[in-house]
Design an enzyme around this catalytic site. Structure first.
Site, PDB file in Angstrom:
ATOM      1  N   GLY A   1       0.839  -1.195   0.000  1.00 23.71           N
ATOM      2  CA  GLY A   1       0.000   0.000   0.000  1.00 23.71           C
ATOM      3  C   GLY A   1       0.867   1.236   0.000  1.00 23.71           C
TER       4      GLY A   1
ATOM      5  CB  ALA B   1       3.446   6.924   2.525  1.00 22.43           C
TER       6      ALA B   1
ATOM      7  CG  HIS C   1       7.499   1.620  12.497  1.00 22.06           C
ATOM      8  ND1 HIS C   1       6.443   0.851  12.107  1.00 22.06           N
ATOM      9  CD2 HIS C   1       7.627   2.579  11.550  1.00 22.06           C
ATOM     10  CE1 HIS C   1       5.949   1.304  10.973  1.00 22.06           C
ATOM     11  NE2 HIS C   1       6.653   2.365  10.615  1.00 22.06           N
TER      12      HIS C   1
ATOM     13  CG  ASP D   1       7.876  -2.692   8.254  1.00 27.08           C
ATOM     14  OD1 ASP D   1       7.835  -2.244   7.094  1.00 27.08           O
ATOM     15  OD2 ASP D   1       7.364  -2.116   9.216  1.00 27.08           O
TER      16      ASP D   1
END
Length: 167
Positions: free
Chosen positions: A7, A9, A48, A78
């Site tokens: 997807g 940002a 994160h 990630d």
């Protein structure tokens, strides 16, 4: 098993992946592929990290993710964009060599038992890159996403925080 999440940002990819991983395991693994380039990026990494609690095992690996001790684990990787960036820099912006290195890693992951939730970006859906190197990287990202999606058991496109299953 590969679960591919892609997807734009801030589309909700990481949140969705983390919730999915925790629904599959009480002790998932988070593999960060990023190299911290500057202070701003360091803040993004910290944000994160703060999203994950003590249930997570955190690992950092910029290139050889398949060599990590992730067999039989639920593992978030990630992200593909930063992973590709590392290969792209190493190969002096060679698209073919970078894609080959990533494919080798994906092929190795496919031979391992476990659930690998791989997060990527759809950078080709935005503004057309105005530099040659930007266009080369956008192409690289698109080809890498296609390769991973082909092997994925499930593929999800995140749009405005909504998961749209595409495979």
């Amino acid at each position: 098993m590969i679960i591919f999440i892609t997807g734009g940002a801030r589309s909700g990819k990481s949140k969705y992946a983390q919730e999915l991983a925790l629904s599959l395991s009480n002790s998932p693994v988070y593999v960060a592929t990023a190299k911290v380039w500057d202070d701003d990026f360091e803040k993004r990494v910290k944000r994160h990290q703060d999203d994950r609690d003590e249930r997570w095992t955190n690992m950092e690996e910029q290139r050889n993710v398949s060599a990590l001790p992730i067999v039989n684990r639920v593992c978030i990787i990630d992200c593909v964009t930063l992973w590709l960036t590392n290969f792209f820099v190493d190969t002096k912006n060679d698209v073919d060599a970078s894609l080959s290195l990533l494919k080798k890693e994906i092929d190795a992951l496919c031979t391992k038992p476990g659930t690998f939730i791989i997060i990527s970006n759809e950078i080709g859906m935005g503004v057309h890159a105005d530099t040659e190197i930007g266009r080369k990287f956008t192409d690289l990202q698109g080809w890498a996403n296609q390769y991973i999606a082909a092997y994925a058991h499930t593929a999800v496109l995140m749009v405005s925080g909504i998961a749209v299953k595409i495979k």
